[in-house]
Design a protein around this motif. Sequence first.
Motif, mmCIF file in Angstrom:
data_model
loop_
_atom_site.group_PDB
_atom_site.id
_atom_site.type_symbol
_atom_site.label_atom_id
_atom_site.label_comp_id
_atom_site.label_asym_id
_atom_site.label_seq_id
_atom_site.Cartn_x
_atom_site.Cartn_y
_atom_site.Cartn_z
ATOM 1 N N ASP A 67 0.829 -1.201 0.000
ATOM 2 C CA ASP A 67 0.000 0.000 0.000
ATOM 3 C C ASP A 67 0.866 1.255 0.000
ATOM 4 O O ASP A 67 0.647 2.175 -0.776
ATOM 5 N N ARG A 68 1.871 1.276 0.893
ATOM 6 C CA ARG A 68 2.757 2.439 0.971
ATOM 7 C C ARG A 68 4.050 2.056 1.690
ATOM 8 O O ARG A 68 4.132 1.016 2.328
ATOM 9 N N LYS A 94 -1.168 -3.883 1.590
ATOM 10 C CA LYS A 94 -2.582 -3.571 1.389
ATOM 11 C C LYS A 94 -3.403 -4.356 2.402
ATOM 12 O O LYS A 94 -3.061 -5.470 2.772
ATOM 13 N N THR A 97 -10.522 -4.603 2.412
ATOM 14 C CA THR A 97 -11.356 -3.410 2.253
ATOM 15 C C THR A 97 -12.815 -3.754 2.478
ATOM 16 O O THR A 97 -13.267 -4.866 2.212
ATOM 17 N N ARG A 132 -8.598 -9.904 1.669
ATOM 18 C CA ARG A 132 -7.706 -9.431 0.609
ATOM 19 C C ARG A 132 -6.836 -10.602 0.201
ATOM 20 O O ARG A 132 -6.357 -11.363 1.040
#
Length: 187
Positions: A67-68, A94, A97, A132
């Motif tokens: 994700d980051r 990630k 969601t 996920r």
Amino acid sequence: RSRGDASLMDAITRATGITDLAHPGNSGSALSARGFTDSTSVMRLYDGTRQYGGVSVSYPFDTWSVDRIEVLRGPASVIYGDGAIGGVVNVIPKKPTRGAIRHELQAVVGTDGKQGLAFDSSGAINEMLSYRFDVSGDRSDGWIDRGDSRNLSVSGAVQLDVSPQLSVTLSHAQGDQHPMRYFGTPR
């Protein structure tokens, strides 16, 4: 991914003051920051948890399931303890969601026999449960004879939202990396 960084090391070294000291003996994952080098001075975290390795940490190695990336340099990095004097790199994967189930697919073809395929799926199964799943793999013939390589990365997570204040997440991530073994050096 939006910058075209297929490898995690490419993405990490975009941060100012972080350089790559990769070679086959350190799994291609050594970093340098503020003059401090390798895993004893630049700490690697995966989702906030310290990664321990004998010489290096090589997972994750691609950006598909990331994700980051958070980078902390300077004196503040020592809040993470020993092994963080040069800096800290935290790779955030990630997460599951909420909402409708969505899928994403990526196919890559390039020079030197480069081929890659990646798949991502995430969403809510019901009001309390979401998931996920990420899988990515690539292969290449390399830029020299006997320079073939291949990688596979699989990660998944299930999140149970017990209440608005409490959620429990179970996750697993793993990779299989077969880097180029020959670098064109004389025998």
